[in-house]
Write an enzyme that holds these catalytic residues in place. Structure first.
Site, PDB file in Angstrom:
ATOM      1  CB  CYS A 273      12.850 -18.982  15.923  1.00 28.30           C
ATOM      2  SG  CYS A 273      11.117 -18.607  16.296  1.00 28.30           S
TER       3      CYS A 273
ATOM      4  N   GLY B 112     -16.077 -20.836  -6.935  1.00 28.77           N
ATOM      5  CA  GLY B 112     -15.583 -19.465  -6.893  1.00 28.77           C
ATOM      6  C   GLY B 112     -14.111 -19.310  -7.223  1.00 28.77           C
TER       7      GLY B 112
ATOM      8  CD  GLU C 146     -16.608 -14.204 -15.439  1.00 24.86           C
ATOM      9  OE1 GLU C 146     -15.431 -13.870 -15.197  1.00 24.86           O
ATOM     10  OE2 GLU C 146     -17.470 -13.402 -15.855  1.00 24.86           O
TER      11      GLU C 146
ATOM     12  CG  HIS D  60      -2.635 -19.700  -1.735  1.00 31.24           C
ATOM     13  ND1 HIS D  60      -3.475 -19.165  -2.687  1.00 31.24           N
ATOM     14  CD2 HIS D  60      -1.866 -20.597  -2.397  1.00 31.24           C
ATOM     15  CE1 HIS D  60      -3.227 -19.717  -3.873  1.00 31.24           C
ATOM     16  NE2 HIS D  60      -2.257 -20.595  -3.707  1.00 31.24           N
TER      17      HIS D  60
ATOM     18  CD  GLN E 159      -7.152 -21.158  -5.748  1.00 31.74           C
ATOM     19  OE1 GLN E 159      -6.395 -20.456  -6.408  1.00 31.74           O
ATOM     20  NE2 GLN E 159      -8.299 -21.591  -6.235  1.00 31.74           N
TER      21      GLN E 159
ATOM     22  CB  CYS F 118     -20.640 -19.410  -4.473  1.00 30.07           C
ATOM     23  SG  CYS F 118     -19.368 -19.326  -5.746  1.00 30.07           S
TER      24      CYS F 118
ATOM     25  CB  SER G 277     -10.043 -17.284 -11.877  1.00 34.32           C
ATOM     26  OG  SER G 277      -8.741 -17.546 -11.357  1.00 34.32           O
TER      27      SER G 277
END
Length: 310
Positions: free
Chosen positions: A169, A249, A277, A158, A140, A293, A251
């Site tokens: 163009c 890593g 977490e 992303h 991401q 990580c 959420s």
């Protein structure tokens, strides 16, 4: 059918992502799964047998490289949150301000380096490829730190800070210029008291295709925009063939990526989460390894004693 961060209907990714939502008694076990294991030796045994590994990464994998996230308390650029700048509407209203924001992010990233988590993933891919095994990274992140670390099989869902797209163009091109255009030199300071540069459109980044000169925009997926269906088709293909999935890593809150690993887990494939977490998806996975990580991932992906190195 168009796909966006909040709307995603790529067939099985939606229909099988959350088996716990089904009311039939035969799916009741999905709601009663045992808590995930943090036994590294058990994970390593699964890892040693895996032939097609999918690694899904989010902002947490880059946090240890000092990459700002612009999320949560204090996560502002000047007085704006990222959600107020990373939209087509914001770019249409004030392309100069949006380009200042992305110029700042590009310049910051040019000074950042892959951390041990990025390096471990890239080294694992190189090593396993020599054994006829595959690793794909589905990220991401738009910072290109996986690419800097040497990852080859990379799906950037992303987009990238270092690609531009012409609003005229449509041409997409890699762009590592610093600054990206002369007018942005020295601009983009994040301090709240900094005044907008108010750069004329004609002085903002321009398309270099013959005879175009259209206004360029960052080739990233903004809030409310559709994701590239070709990339999502590739993602679905990889998730269908993987026999081990790592979630690193992330959420598990940003869609559609939040559905990728639960969909893999729903077909019985081991999923291991590496995160600071627990997340809303943690209890759907076989393994969960809390902590940074850069600390937890390298030993997880190191060479297993059963690997034969030619």
């Amino acid at each position: 059918m168009p796909m966006s961060l909040l709307q995603f209907s790529a067939r099985r990714l939606v229909s099988r992502a959350y088996c716990g939502l089904q009311s039939s008694k035969k799916h009741k076990f999905c709601l009663e799964m045992a808590r995930p294991s943090s036994n590294m030796a058990d994970f390593r045994e699964v890892f040693a047998k895996a032939k097609h590994i999918a690694i899904i990464t989010g902002a947490g994998v880059s946090a240890e490289s000092g990459v700002p996230t612009f999320r949560g308390a204090g996560g502002l650029w000047r007085k704006w949150q990222a959600q107020e700048l990373a939209t087509p509407e914001a770019f249409a209203r004030n392309p100069s301000r949006v380009w200042e924001f992305y110029h700042y992010r590009r310049e910051v990233m040019l000074s950042k380096h892959p951390n041990p988590a990025h390096v471990a993933i890239a080294e694992c891919e190189r090593r396993l490829s020599k054994q006829g095994r595959s690793v794909v990274v589905i990220t991401q992140n738009i910072d290109e730190l996986h690419r800097k670390a040497g990852t080859k099989h990379l799906l950037e869902i992303h987009g990238s800070l270092f690609k531009t797209r012409c609003t005229n163009c449509g041409n997409v091109a890699a762009n590592y210029k610093s600054p990206i255009c002369p007018a942005l030199a020295g601009k983009g300071a994040p301090d709240p008291e900094t005044e907008d540069a108010t750069i004329p459109v004609e002085d903002l980044p321009q398309c270099e295709e013959d005879g175009c000169n259209g206004l360029l925009r960052p080739h990233v997926v903004w809030f409310g925009e559709t994701l590239d269906p070709d990339i999502l088709t590739e993602v679905e293909k990889e998730l269908q063939i993987c026999d081990l999935c790592l979630v690193v890593g992330t959420s598990s809150l940003v869609y559609p990526a939040a559905m990728f690993a639960p969909q893999v887990s729903a077909r019985g494939v081991p999923v291991a989460e590496f995160n600071m977490e627990a997340t809303p998806a943690t209890n759907r996975f076989r393994f969960h390894f809390p902590g940074p990580c850069g600390t937890t991932l390298p030993p997880a992906l190191a060479r297993h004693e059963t690997e034969i190195i030619s």
